[in-house]
Design an enzyme around this catalytic site. Structure first.
Site: not given
Length: 270
Positions: A44-45, A71, A73, A86, A145, A147, A267
């Site tokens: 995640h990120r 992942e 953003d 993000h 993703e 945003k 994370d």
């Protein structure tokens, strides 16, 4: 690029490995990876539990830790470039202030995007999606993703154009909380798997909504503490897959795996 992992972050990696029952020794060049009989592990990120989110350092570390996907953003800069960050504001994750799209990409590059996490990451910058694709495309899967797509008309088309310039890349997925954005991405890139992120105010999804989403989304990704057996079964029954987000504890990790999800967004991809 050498991996920079601070002593504080390294300690957290060690503690998590111990928590998960690993007897492996952690070194700067060797990390434990997940066994093959578990769902996809999506960082995640990047490895944002150990390094500043959405930075090259976080992505490099996620790869070293054995994640299947990173992942990340994307938003648009003032001059229409796809940048990896993000928040709509700069304040939380950089030493800048104000709105991301008030700055050109060259102006955004001047901000420090690492020190908020740890001084050892001072000098990490905001990257463009092109830079991430150039560095990591083909090395590790990428889950991109969009945003606040309603803020950036044409964001999906820009993204599609960028991915078409990297036509040879595999293991790319796209997602958004905005169902219309996900649908537009599917229409523009029908060969690229698309996911919808289900916010808690839209959960639980009705059967009719699941049918609609399954017509264009390969994945329906839900908050881990909202998922149950029925939700996973209903998604699978429609030929879709489901990822649980955002997993930050051993308890949630075990629960997600027990529910039979197809991917875990975490994370801590260690």
């Amino acid at each position: 690029m050498a991996i920079r992992i601070t002593s504080h972050a390294k300690l957290k990696v060690v503690l998590l490995l111990l928590l998960l029952g690993s007897s492996a020794l952690l070194t700067s060049a060797s990390y434990l990876t997940y066994p093959s009989n578990v769902p996809l592990i999506v960082a995640h990120r990047g490895a944002s539990g150990y390094a500043p989110e959405n930075t090259m350092a976080s992505f490099e570390l996620a790869e070293q830790l054995g994640a299947d996907y990173i992942e990340l953003d994307v938003r648009l800069s003032k001059d229409g470039e796809l940048v990896v960050i993000h928040d709509v504001n700069l304040d939380r994750t950089t030493n800048g202030t104000g709105i991301v799209d008030d700055y050109t990409v060259n102006e955004l590059r001047r901000f420090d995007a690492g020190s908020f996490f740890d001084p050892g990451y001072s000098g990490e910058t905001i990257s463009t999606l092109e830079e991430v694709l150039d560095r990591f495309g083909g090395r590790i899967g990428l889950l991109i993703e969009t945003k606040d797509p309603e803020r950036y008309p044409g964001l999906e088309r820009k993204l599609a154009e960028e991915l078409k310039r990297h036509r040879g890349l595999k293991d790319i997925m796209l997602q958004s909380f905005d169902f219309d954005s996900s649908k537009r991405m599917h229409e523009l890139l029908p060969d690229v798997p698309v996911a919808v992120l289900v916010h808690e105010d839209k959960y639980p999804l009705s059967g009719d909504m699941l049918d609609e989403l399954a017509s264009y989304a390969s994945y329906i990704n839900c908050k881990v503490d909202q998922l149950d057996w029925k939700a996973v079964a209903d998604i699978h029954k429609r030929g879709g897959k489901v990822m649980a987000w955002t997993v930050r504890t051993e308890k949630d990790m075990k629960r997600a795996k027990k529910l039979g999800v197809d991917g875990i967004i975490t994370d801590y991809p260690a």
